[in-house]
Design a protein around this motif. Structure first.
Motif: not given
Length: 975
Positions: A101-113, A143-151
């Motif tokens: 949750d600290k690296y590999g993410s631009l916005d963890w809250a949005k990515e986690k959802a 489709s959802v993976s594409g959204v998650a990958a944006k973060y």
């Protein structure tokens, strides 16, 4: 992150050659506020710590190189995979490169959802049987993976490791272990520990479906590999009640299609706990400082019980079990006998038996089968795991031989073992050679770490490993005979690997995947923090060829000398200026020598004498040079050199040995045509040089058949008349060395010429074309080849930076685009290859190994990168930094100094090129890189070298790429 087959073999741990037994005991000591254990007389000087939370830390300091080989090891592998989710440990290994949750993410809250949605969709997918509904669910996952990958930010782990100067970043999963490996500069220890502690704190299963597709590709590669099928069939047959045989490390096709993120997390929580893990370091560090830092970094981990694997005993085998496997590779035989696990009292005997059967020089298989050329090749070793072991025998037939005949020959040597038909002094000879090998391994910090890691994961007592030589020295011949009769009866499994078409090919079908965003130009706050941690890099050490190499003369021959100040081992080489480019029969003569005796000694007697004094010789012929290598203990220098010189000068022609060699060569040449790797290599050479090339520059069948024993012996006796260089690394002073060699190695007053070198000119690619060879396989192996300019030393910094940036490693644009974003391949790369001679040309070589049904997409993706290179300033900084870090911590030592000097000569260089590289690398800009790409790579015609099944690819699709030329095996191999 490939599965690594770790054949755990117990060896001695660096005991010096001595007849006096040592005392090995566990002792306890305190230093730096920590208590540790150690074994007396342990040459690795390893300290064993157990932290309060149960984490094992093993430290083996050595100051030789300013680097540290680091392993984070978990005692969990495919043995502990749930039966309903095989391949899970290996999945998890892949995912532990994806961040937290600290690296590999631009916005963890949005990515986690979004990741929570993917979790739920996968659980729904796994319980759905209807294929139409499954495809609909997978479409949602995509489709959802594409959204998650944006973060998400792909490959931040690799980028952090690259930034700190790490090498060899990877991992492997085996039956009983999952191990994460990095080789880092000593100055980066703080950064390394910060990253590792975070890595295991809260791993996030992000960018999952594209990584899963990479595992699919890995599985498909195993389905294309006959040797893997043999290995898995052998284990499945020997172990009906144990997960060694009941499931494979990479998992079943069905389970790979139905992964459970819930089960993966459960597995992590069960096994990735401190009392089941180890941190193993060897290299340049202060152990008191290191243990304190490791304790602080990993203290958050909580001790908890680990599920224990249980199994039922195997039923005794009362008759041989024979299995057949059919595939495109050459025929071979594998035999396995079941042995006890690695803690059994007989394990020492098991190891020794493996060496008695084959040790490369004087084993039963070596002398009775290989040296006498009764078959193509044969070997044996013990594969010892915690719960069971295997005596693993493999062999291949020579011309006109059946696998059943090979089996009879191999089993006859098992009978010789059972009857004690081997020399009594073979056991002490084996012990001496093990001692020598371990002295060599102690020279390298990486080998120390590897030995300690293997023992940790195998749950072996390190005291027993240190005492290994003393213990094995006590074994008598009658003990070996009793062991062989106890375990080796009609209780074996034999796998007959036959050549033919695989009638039931398996593959995992390509799912529909939309490329995901990798955000390669972004960086998380954690990465910035790690990169800003203080670090004092080592100063680079460059070679001075005039000072680091001592030079002398032995008659007309130049002597190049580097002293060995560490131990009593030597390596002596004669480098003769004759090779296959001016005498294609020299290679045949070099091979032939190992099967010859003299008027006083047989070939077998000569090899036994070398083995007794823990020495060896080897003769190999390359394109321009023939190299003789003699190595061993300096105290046996005179004996070893005289043995070799006597053999060469007094070798007797042996027509029977030559006939057998010709038969084996004929079989080897036939087998090469069944090897997809050799085929791809041949196509690559064809692409570079045309129909007549270096790969097929070989003797015809008729020419080999016409060769006589006398002319080959004459070649070896004449070898010393050619221009030569004497290369020595060892403890003998140079004056003593030349004086000794002067009486044993007679250099002629004038050198003979071997004749002009046959030349092969690299051809310009004037049009795009496809060179295609058909092979029965699921995958498609594709290389892009383009020859460019002749060598220019000034281009070296640009070439090194470009390769790091473009296609070398997990952080490169090729890997991130083709594997991470588009999930088109398990393996892919792109390099601008530097020539080894100043008059040769650079060439661009890219590669993708993909499923055949992804071929078009994979080709398109690589072509996009060859045409337009993404501009990522952060990645350019990483590429430049990586080049500098490598130079700062590289220490060229031993006879490697001499070979760097000889390589520099080939390129017309007088100095260590790394100095120029280090000075100029920072000056390279993105504009420079883009110009280099545009000038040498973009918009240019390429020759494609393609190995695939014609059944799986459409010729019309290949013709859309360029002119297609089907190359036969005869055209490729030249015979």
């Amino acid at each position: 992150m490939m599965i690594r087959k770790k054949f755990l073999m117990l060896f001695a741990v660096g005991i010096l050659f001595t007849a006096q037994a040592q005392d090995y005991q566990w002792k306890e000591a305190k230093s730096g506020g920590y208590t540790y254990k150690y074994v007396t007389n342990d040459p690795t000087q390893a300290r064993f710590y157990t932290l309060q939370n149960g984490l094992t830390v093993i430290l083996s300091p050595t100051k030789k190189d300013p680097r540290i080989q680091a392993y984070i090891a978990t005692k969990a592998g495919s043995k502990t995979d749930p039966a309903t989710n095989t391949g899970l440990a290996h999945y998890l290994e892949h995912m532990l490169f994806k961040g937290t949750d600290k690296y590999g993410s631009l916005d963890w809250a949005k990515e986690k959802a979004e990741l929570d949605k993917i979790d739920a969709l996968y659980e729904q997918y796994n319980t759905t049987k209807d294929e139409v509904k499954r495809k609909a669910i997978y479409k949602k996952i995509d489709s959802v993976s594409g959204v998650a990958a944006k973060y998400a930010i792909a490959n931040e782990y690799d980028k952090m490791m690259t930034a700190m100067g790490a090498q060899g970043t990877n991992a492997w999963t085996n039956f009983e272990e999952t191990v994460y490996t990095d080789d880092v500069p000593s100055s980066s220890l703080d950064r390394y520990l910060a990253v590792q502690a975070e890595r295991f704190r809260n791993p996030v299963l992000r960018i999952f479906h594209t990584e899963l597709e990479a595992v699919y590709e890995e599985k498909n590669r195993t389905l294309d590999t006959d040797s893997r099928k043999v290995f898995e069939t052998l284990f499945a047959t020997l172990f009906k009640n144990h997960n060694y045989g009941k499931q494979t490390t990479i998992g079943t096709v069905e389970h790979l299609k139905n992964p459970s993120l819930v089960e993966i997390r459960k597995y992590f929580n069960n096994y990735y706990v401190p009392n089941n893990m180890g941190v193993i370091l060897s290299g340049d560090f202060n152990p008191d400082d290191a243990i304190a830092k490791i304790d602080r970094a990993f203290s958050y981990m909580k001790n908890k019980p680990v599920p224990k694997y249980t199994f039922q005993p195997e039923q005794a085998m009362t008759a041989p079990i024979i299995k057949e496997i059919v595939g495109p590779d050459a025929e071979n035989l594998t035999i396995g006998y079941r042995l006890p696990g690695n803690k059994d009292k007989d394990v020492l005997l098991a190891d020794l038996v493996g060496s008695i059967l084959t040790n490369g020089k004087a084993g039963l298989l070596d002398l009775n089968l290989v040296k006498k050329q009764k078959l193509l090749r044969a070997s044996a070793f013990t594969y010892t795991l915690q719960d069971h072991g295997i005596l693993y025998l493999s062999a291949a037939p020579t011309t006109g031989q059946t696998l059943e005949e090979v089996q009879t020959l191999v089993l006859s040597e098992i009978e010789n073992l059972k009857k004690g038909n081997f020399d009594a002094d073979l056991i002490p000879s084996i012990v001496n050679n093990i001692k020598k090998e371990k002295i060599q391994s102690l020279e390298r910090y990486g080998d120390r770490a590897s030995m300690l890691q293997s023992a940790f994961n195998a749950e072996l007592d390190w005291k027993d490993q240190v005492a290994y030589v003393d213990d094995i020295s006590k074994i008598k011949k009658e003990d070996v005979v009793a062991f062989a009769n106890k375990y080796f009866g009609n209780n074996y499994v034999a796998i007959l690997k036959k050549k033919g078409e695989n009638k039931n090919p398996q593959k995992i079908e390509k799912p529909s995947i939309t490329p995901v965003e990798t955000n390669p130009d972004k960086q998380s706050a954690f990465v910035k923090m790690v990169n800003e941690m203080p670090s004092t890099p080592s100063e680079p050490v460059f070679l001075d060829f005039n000072k680091d190499i001592q030079k002398s003369k032995l008659g007309k021959a130049e002597v190049l000398y580097v002293p060995n100040t560490e131990n009593q081992l030597f390596r002596l080489r004669y480098r003769y200026k004759v090779g296959t480019l001016n005498d294609p029969k020299q290679s045949l003569a070099s091979q032939y020598l190992q099967f010859l005796g003299t008027d006083k000694k047989s070939s077998e007697e000569i090899f036994k004498e070398f083995y007794k004094i823990a020495s060896s010789f080897n003769v190999s012929t390359g394109e321009e040079y023939t190299m003789v290598t003699i190595e061993g203990l300096q105290e046996n220098f005179d004996k070893a050199v005289k043995l070799y010189e006597d053999l060469v000068m007094n070798a007797k022609p042996d027509e029977t040995a030559l006939a057998a060699l010709k038969a084996r060569i004929a079989k080897s040449r036939k087998d090469a045509k069944a090897n997809k790797g050799a085929i791809l290599q041949g196509l690559t050479s064809y692409a570079m040089y045309g129909p007549k090339n270096k790969f097929n520059n070989t003797l015809s069948d008729a020419e080999i058949n016409a060769v006589t024993a006398q002319e080959l012996v004459d070649r070896m006796k004449n070898l010393n008349n050619y221009e030569q260089t004497v290369i020595y690394y060892g403890p003998e002073p140079i004056k003593n060395l030349t004086a000794k060699l002067g009486t044993m190695h007679k250099v002629p007053a004038t050198f003979a010429s071997a004749g002009p070198l046959k030349t092969f000119k690299q051809l310009p690619q004037t049009k795009t074309q496809v060179l295609f060879t058909d092979y029965d396989m699921v995958q498609a192996e594709t290389r892009w080849i383009r020859n460019t300019d002749t060598y220019d030393a000034a281009k070296t910094p640009m070439v090194m930076v470009f390769n790091n940036y473009f296609g070398g490693g997990m952080g490169s644009v090729v890997f991130q685009t083709i594997r991470e974003s588009k999930a088109l391949a398990y393996s892919t790369y792109g390099y601008y290859v530097q020539p080894s001679k100043k008059d040769d040309q650079y060439y661009m070589m890219s590669y993708v190994g993909s499923q055949a049904d992804k071929f078009g997409d994979a080709v398109g993706a690589m072509n996009e990168l060859l045409t337009t290179m993404p501009q990522l300033p952060v990645n350019l900084d990483l590429a430049k930094n990586s080049v500098k870090k490598d130079i700062q911590t590289e220490r060229v030592v031993q006879d490697d100094i001499i070979f760097r000097y000889l390589a520099a000569q080939q390129l017309g260089l007088k100095d260590d090129i790394r100095k120029q590289l280090y000075t100029n690398v920072d000056r390279i800009t993105m504009n420079d890189l883009q110009k280099f790409h545009a000038t040498n790579i973009s918009g240019k015609p390429y020759t494609y070298a393609l190995v695939a099944s014609e059944k799986n690819l459409k010729m019309d699709d290949l013709k859309k790429i360029g002119e297609v030329k089907k190359i036969t095996l005869e055209e490729l191999f030249g015979y």
